[in-house]
Structure formats: C-alpha cells, structure tokens
Design an enzyme around this catalytic site. Structure first.
Site, PDB file in Angstrom:
ATOM      1  N   ALA A 327      39.836  36.178  37.447  1.00  0.00           N
ATOM      2  CA  ALA A 327      39.673  36.778  36.113  1.00  0.00           C
ATOM      3  C   ALA A 327      40.938  37.514  35.694  1.00  0.00           C
ATOM      4  O   ALA A 327      41.522  38.270  36.479  1.00  0.00           O
ATOM      5  CB  ALA A 327      38.489  37.741  36.118  1.00  0.00           C
ATOM      6  N   ASP A 328      41.356  37.289  34.453  1.00  0.00           N
ATOM      7  CA  ASP A 328      42.460  38.055  33.871  1.00  0.00           C
ATOM      8  C   ASP A 328      42.075  39.523  33.825  1.00  0.00           C
ATOM      9  O   ASP A 328      40.937  39.854  33.503  1.00  0.00           O
ATOM     10  CB  ASP A 328      42.704  37.589  32.424  1.00  0.00           C
ATOM     11  CG  ASP A 328      43.695  36.452  32.364  1.00  0.00           C
ATOM     12  OD1 ASP A 328      44.394  36.252  33.349  1.00  0.00           O
ATOM     13  OD2 ASP A 328      43.755  35.773  31.328  1.00  0.00           O
ATOM     14  N   LYS A 329      43.046  40.379  34.124  1.00  0.00           N
ATOM     15  CA  LYS A 329      42.741  41.816  34.060  1.00  0.00           C
ATOM     16  C   LYS A 329      42.562  42.267  32.609  1.00  0.00           C
ATOM     17  O   LYS A 329      41.538  42.822  32.233  1.00  0.00           O
ATOM     18  CB  LYS A 329      43.867  42.627  34.718  1.00  0.00           C
ATOM     19  CG  LYS A 329      43.629  44.141  34.668  1.00  0.00           C
ATOM     20  CD  LYS A 329      44.785  44.908  35.243  1.00  0.00           C
ATOM     21  CE  LYS A 329      45.886  45.068  34.234  1.00  0.00           C
ATOM     22  NZ  LYS A 329      45.988  46.355  33.569  1.00  0.00           N
TER      23      LYS A 329
END
Length: 870
Positions: A327-329
């Site tokens: 997941a992208d931060k």
C-alpha cells in the site's frame, strides 16, 4: 459567417483532411476550427457536439431479439430441441409442451441475467468515464472526455490519457507514450505545434492543446476504455468449467449405459432416446455460466456501492485470494493533508523568505497537495502579486522537483526550485558549505515523521543557492491502525511503500502498528536482475519499503509472486502502471492518473485503506457463494444420475419420467440463481480454489442422496406396496425437496443454522418447493400423490437433511486438512475487537484528529482487562 464553415461541410474522416489538420500551421488551424488558445464558449461547444457527435467510438450494439435467438443455438439447446422433436414424433404432447417450456425458460433466464450483468458493466463504465480539463467561456472545467469537440482547448498533464487528437499550444515539449497505438515502447518527444493522438499517455511535462478531431475522426480511432471487457478466464472460472466438463462426461457415459441396456431389453427406441436426451440436459449444469456471471455482476455492483469500481469482473476472485497488499503511504495510510512545520533556513535566511521562494515555485491550479501546503504557509497572501511567471516546469517523478522562472518587481529575472533535498543540494553551488547543517535538519525532521522539501534560488543566469528546508507533516489516517489490524486478522499482510526517507517510513510504520522492519528500496540493486535468495527473503519479511521509485514497485511485486504470494498493489501515478498490471490485483487509489486507472483491476473512488479491506471482504463473500454453488451443482448431478442409472440397471424401472426430469431441472435452476444474493461469512484467510475439498464434499452429499432415494423407493415398493406410477411421483417430490434442501447444506461450512439465508434465497426455494408439492399432490403431468404422501416425503427429506448436515461436517474434517481439530484449544487473538472498539471511540469523539493512539490504548485496556493473568 462561421470561420470553420468549410470544415463543417466535410466532417467525414478523409485521411487527407485529417493529415491536413495534423500539419497545418497553427494560425490557419485556429482559423479553420474557429477557435483560439482561449477556447470555445459553452454554447458553441454544445452546438458542435450536436454537429460532430460525442467523442467516442460507437460500440456495435447487437439487436436484442437476435441476441435472444442465440440462446437456442449450441450443444445444450440442440439436445433440448432434439427431445422436443422426438416428443412430437412419438406424439407425447404433454412431454412436448413441458420440454418446449424448458427450452424457452433456459433462453429467457440466460438472456435476462446476461442483460443484467451487461447493465452492471455499463454502470461501472459510466463511473469510470475519463474526464478532461477544458477551457470553456475562459474558465477551466472538467467535463467527461466524450463531450469534447473540435476547437476545444484542453490541458494535458503527467499521467493523462490524451482524450482526443490535438495540436500542442505554446509551452515546453512533452514526452508522449504512444505504445498503446503504435507499439513503439519508447516515449516520443512532442514540441508545441505538433500533434498528439487520442489514447496516448503524457509521460512527462504539462501543456495546453487544441482538439482538432474527435470520436471516429481521430487518427487511430481509439478512445480510452477503463473498463475492459476482455473475457479473461480466471482461476475460479477455469476450475468451474472443469467441473462442468467432468459432469458432462459423466452424464454422457451414464446415459450411454442406459441406452445400451434399453436397446438390449427391447425398449421403444424413440422413448428411450427422448428420455436419454432429457436426462443428459438435466444432469449437465446448464445454469452454471449464468450463475457465475450473475454472481460476479452482483458482486461488482456491491463493490461499487463501497466506492470500489471493478474494471475486470474476474478481478473479484483475484482480490479474494490476495495475501500481501503493498500500500502507498500517502493518501492510503496517511490523510494526504500536508501541513508546514517550523522552517529551517541556511546562513540566517528567514523562514518567511524560504516559504516565499518555495511558493513562487508552486502552482495553485495544479491542485497538488505539496503546492497547496506551501502556498498555505504564506503569512501574506498578497506576497506573490508583484511577480510575473515567465516559465513553469511542473514536478515529474524523474527530476523530483518543480522550477519556475520569474520577473520580480524590479524587472530582473530569477529562478526558484523546490523538491527532494538531495536533488536540490546537487544543483546548488553552496552545497559543500551547507550540506552538514541541511542533512542534520532533514534527519531531525525525519525522526519526527516530517517529510523535507529543499528550496533554492538562482539570480539571472547565476548559480543555484540553497536557501533552506521546509518540513511537511502528513498525519496517519484515523482508521488506518484499526484497518491494518483487521487486515492482519484476515490473513492479509500490509506492506507500506513510500518514496520518503527511511526514518520517516519507520516513524509512520510504528505509529500505524505495521512493524519497524523497513527496507531501503535503494539498496535492492538492479531491478532488472533476479534477486539472490537472502534479498528476496528480506523483501518477503519486510513490513515496508522506503525511498521507493515506481520501478522498485514492479520488482517487489515480481519477487513476492515468485515466492508464492498473491499480491495486491496500490498506485496512483503514470509510472505505477507496470506494477499495477504485474500485480495479481492492481488497485488505483482515489485521485489516480488516467494511466494508473487504465492499468488497474480495481479503481477506488474514496481515499484510505478501509475501502480496500471492505472490497477484500466482499470479494471473499462472492467466492464463498460461487464455491457453495459448485458443491451443490456437483452433488445434485451425481444424485440424479446415479439414482436413475442404478434404478434402470438393477430394477429395470424408470423412477422418473422425462417430464418429471424437465420440471426438476426447471425449478432447480430457477431457484439457484438467487444464491448470488445470499448471506455468507467471509473467511479469515485468503481464498484459494480447493478442488479436493469441493469434489470430496459434493461426492459424499451426492452418494448419501442416492442412498436416501433408494431408501424411499424401498419403502414405497416393499413396505407400502405402492404401484409404479405413484412411486414415480413420490420419487419426483423427494428429489425436488431434497435437492433444494441441499442448497442449505452447501452454503455453510458449519451446521446449516450457522448463517441465516438471505430472504431472496429462502423465498425462491420455498416458492419452487410449494410449486413442486402442488404439482405432485394434484398430479400435473403425473399420477396425483395426495397430501398424506406429500407430507410423508417432506418429513423423510427433512430427517435425511439433518443426517446429511452431520455427514457434511465430517466430510469437511476429512477433506479440509486446514480445519482445526475439534477439541484443540486455540489462543484467542483480540486484535480485531481492539480495532473495532478503537474505531467506535473515534466515531464517539466526533472523528477528532490526533486521538488515534489514545483511542487504541483505551480500547486495548477495555478488551484486555478481563483476560486471565499468566
């Protein structure tokens, strides 16, 4: 008179006319299109839309009646049609009527359900319509790309799919990816005045353009389609089709045995053939493709309600199996709401000066979160008014900075830039002098979870001078910690991917409860090479990755897949597209570029991780529905086939007539479609297709069904001495009632009462069984049975239903090795309860920001206070 009147006379797509517009000098093109760099008025655009039609390629629409007729063509319809003809030749008119009804019912149900699934896909397409930035009446608007007309002025940015053929206006050159159109893998450079084609992607830069051709008149005649209808066959569909083939072979083999025996015994050939055809049709899972497509389409609709749009229906099944989610931060784990901290200036430069220069290198209309945070940090909102922007270079993932050339109030030109501190330091002439202080400031900010932005300025043609560092804080999402705990409980490992420095990544991961084993992606080596086993293992064990570039994402997905994981990957930028395509389930997050959305399997319409976890839960439920249908279908086929074959071979008795088999098939297939709407519990582990378990459980249920059917046959003939005609009606009712009760066995892994069935399933089964009972009691196309015997059959079927439920539980124990031993003591993981309570507290406090840690501690204390001490 309109300046573009001559153009209007010939809107046909003549190649020479198109080539003409592609290469005409810009002044002549503008005159011909009756437009200017200020764009069209809304009224003129509306007029041209009527004239040129929408900017889309018209899909060929099939005539619904012709489509309906296709349901009478194919192996299964041919069998039913042959049975109809044989009934007419043999003058069995009741058989003729009811088999004809089966033929029509199959066609109507198949047509209607496919129509529903098509509507669901059309609705998804509408939600994912590509938008364009267009100048109308002097203002920038974002209508759907289908509303573009020749003469419109559009703005093309990094990651945009070019919505129509257009000529570039004044500005910097841009890099354009035309691989989807020409197959050319390297991006092409396009300068002002040159043409860009519909369907290509902007890889670098930002520029205005004037549309000169739309829809079918475009050079390649392609428009961006984000919902793909490519009929990719998923693992699940492949498995179910295998089951279908297995049942067909079994049915044909059994029927061949029956025909051989019948001919040997001298039975009438026409009647035998008609019966054989009808039995084959009843045994073959006619409704299987329909049930699958309906279940998928219903699931896609449910996911759309949760703001997750599926671009490929089969992605639902892939999502059910995901066990690692990268997941992208930014925006997924954090709020993507940047705030400025205390600015650091070098050599006594004031914070206000650093912020002012950073603001001059920003652009409000780009709606970029970093630019908006910098502009929001200005104390004096009028500070930028005296400056004139000569040139602006937007941010791109390669150069990692923005740059502006401006004229000050004194008329002198200067340049400002802002971007990643290491990039800005490399540019700066004073880097050697200021680097130790800058590195110290950046590291101190990072430990506190702040991202840093370097700012530099150059006077005239002079050298860049580093001015200072802007710290920016992006707070974690309030629901992120609870959602990550829920995901872990569901068997999905979340790995954070961020372009931030290692210290920031560790700080954020710690706050979110992800763990602090963060890998620096910069140390992964050459992403094109095979990873050594220790590095691959470290990627597998990592809780997250820092300093990630888009190419690292592709590499991480590749390594995890090679190690046997089903990988989900989130992304938003144009450079994320390869990783999204590579992942088993690519997820474009809210606000993603057109290119990322086109590459993804699922597109999120709201930010955050919770919507992904909701989608995982929903996809697992859909998988469960399809699983229970497969078990039911196999069990029923085995039951009818084996019972019929054995009765004919051993007792020389046809326990059901052809008409009874047809009515059995009609009522069964009618009710089973409602399984797409059933209530199910999702599994707390990723779903995988377990053929051994499905076939094992189905076979056990099928065999027990045959035993119970012969039990009733024995009672009817030997105990109650009923004649053969009454026994046939008795067996018809028994197979109908017991068959439908099997749905309630296969839909749960536990006892049949463990999950309440959906009202629609309950209603469908009850309705068809009332119909079957009335047919048997009053003798429609069969000998009347009377209420007494009907109630006896119901009682007999219910007793066996309870026995079968116990046998089913035993079968799951045998065929599913992952099931826990009956008396095993398991340590209860209370993380999900803590997560749930923390979210409740967050809601109770009115969604207050900054309370996440307190909420978690309070929830943990409440849940754990009653735990026994060790």
């Amino acid at each position: 008179m309109e300046p573009n009147a001559d153009q209007h006379k010939t809107p046909e797509s003549k190649p020479n006319a198109k080539d003409d517009l592609k290469s005409l000098p810009m002044q002549e093109l503008q005159a011909k299109l009756g437009s200017s760099p200020d764009g069209l008025s809304q009224a003129e655009a509306q007029k041209r839309l009527t004239q040129y039609g929408p900017n889309e390629i018209e899909e060929k629409k099939t005539n619904p009646f012709l489509k309906f007729l296709t349901y009478f063509w194919g192996p299964i319809p041919w069998m039913i049609e042959a049975a109809v003809i044989l009934s007419a030749v043999a003058r069995h008119w009741p058989d003729f009527a009811i088999i004809l009804l089966l033929l029509l019912a199959n066609a109507v149900v198949g047509f209607w359900e496919e129509h529903q699934a098509g509507n669901a896909i059309a609705a998804l397409k509408a939600k994912l319509a590509v938008k364009a930035r267009v100048k109308r009446d002097g203002k920038w608007t974002t209508p759907e790309a289908r509303e573009l007309v020749p003469g419109d002025v559009i703005r093309l940015r990094l990651g945009d799919i070019v919505p129509a053929d257009a000529r570039l206006l004044a500005g910097d050159e841009v890099e354009v990816d035309q691989s989807a159109l020409t197959g050319e893998s390297l991006p092409a450079t396009r300068k002002p005045g040159e043409a860009v084609f519909s369907g290509s992607i902007i890889r670098q830069g930002e520029i205005g353009a004037m549309v000169y051709a739309t829809g079918t008149n475009t050079y390649f005649g392609k428009t961006a389609q984000l919902v793909q209808e490519a009929q990719t066959v998923s693992h699940f569909q492949r498995a179910v089709l295998k089951i279908g083939d297995y049942l067909i072979i079994l049915a044909v083999a059994m029927v061949a045995v029956i025909i051989t025996v019948a001919l040997f015994r001298g039975d009438p050939i026409l009647t035998t053939l008609q019966f054989a055809l009808v039995l084959t049709v009843a045994a073959i899972p006619v409704a299987m493709p329909t049930v699958l497509s309906v279940t998928m389409a219903v699931g896609a609709r449910l996911l759309a309600k949760k703001e997750a749009i599926v671009s490929r229906l089969v992605a639902i099944e892939e999502l059910a199996g995901v066990d690692v989610l990268c997941a992208d931060k930014t925006g997924t784990l954090t709020q993507n709401k940047l705030t400025l901290g205390d600015t650091f200036g070098v050599n006594g430069i004031s914070a206000d000066q650093v912020i002012l220069n950073a603001a001059l290198a920003s652009r409000a209309e780009n709606n970029d979160t970093i630019d908006l945070a910098v502009l929001g940090g200005l104390k004096d909102k009028q500070a930028l008014q005296g400056y004139q922007v000569v040139h602006f270079q937007p941010f791109d993932p390669v150069h990692k900075r923005t740059e502006a050339t401006l004229k000050g109030t004194d008329g002198k030109e200067f340049k400002v830039t802002k971007g990643a501190p290491q990039v800005i330091l490399e540019l700066s002439a004073n880097a050697g002098q200021v680097k130790p202080a800058v590195d110290k400031a950046v590291n101190e900010f990072a430990v506190r979870g702040f991202r840093s932005l370097g700012v530099a300025r150059a006077e005239g043609e002079g050298q860049w001078q580093f001015l200072g560092v802007l710290p920016m804080f992006d707070p974690p999402r309030e629901d992120a910690k609870a959602t990550i705990a829920t995901a872990r409980q569901m068997g999905v490992k979340i790995k954070m991917a961020t372009g931030d420095a290692l210290a920031i990544a560790r700080e954020t991961a710690g706050k979110l409860g992800l763990g602090k084993n963060i890998l620096d992606a910069g140390g992964l080596g050459d992403v094109k090479h095979q990873e050594a086993a220790p590095v691959a293992e470290s990627i597998e064990k990592a809780d997250g990755f820092a300093q990630v570039f888009p190419e690292h994402k592709f590499h991480i997905v590749d390594v995890l897949q090679q190690r046997g994981h089903i990988v989900g990957m989130t992304g938003d930028g144009v450079n994320d597209a390869p990783a999204l395509k590579k992942a088993d389930c690519g997820i474009a997050v809210s606000g993603a570029t057109d290119a990322a959305r086109a590459a993804a399997d699922i597109v999120l319409m709201t930010p955050g991780l919770s919507v992904i976890i909701d989608a995982v839960k929903e996809s697992r439920k859909i998988f469960q529905r399809m699983n229970s249908y497969a078990i039911y279908r196999i069990a029923e086929t085995l039951r009818v086939l084996f019972f019929m074959t054995l009765a004919i071979l051993i007792f020389n008795f046809y326990p059901l007539t052809a008409v009874m088999i047809v009515m059995l098939a009609l009522l069964n297939d009618g009710a089973i479609l409602s399984i797409a709407y059933d209530n199910v519990h999702y599994e707390d582990k990723p779903e995988a297709w377990n053929m051994r378990m499905v076939l094992g459980v189905a076979t056990v249920l099928g065999v027990i069904g045959v035993v119970s059917a012969f039990g009733l046959f024995y009672l009817g003939e030997r105990v109650f001495h009923l004649d053969r005609a009454h026994i046939q009606t008795l067996m018809y009712l028994k197979l109908s009632v017991a068959g439908h009760l099997t749905i309630f066995l296969t839909r749960t892994r536990g006892p049949f009462w463990s999950i309440r069935p959906a009202r629609i399933l309950w209603g469908a089964v009850l309705g068809t069984q009332i119909a079957a009972t009335l047919i048997a009691v009053y003798g429609l196309f069969m000998t009347p049975l009377g209420w007494g015997w009907a109630l006896f059959v119901w009682g007999y079927a219910l007793v066996w239903f309870l026995v079968n439920d116990r046998v089913k539980l035993l079968a799951y124990r045998v065929f599913d090795p992952t099931a826990a031993p009956l008396l095993a003591k398991t340590r209860v993981d209370v993380t999900p309860q803590i997560a749930k309570r923390a979210y409740q507290l967050y809601e109770l406090r009115g969604r207050q920001v900054g309370q996440a840690d307190l909420d978690w501690e309070q929830a943990e204390w409440e849940i754990r206070k009653d735990e026994p001490r060790k």
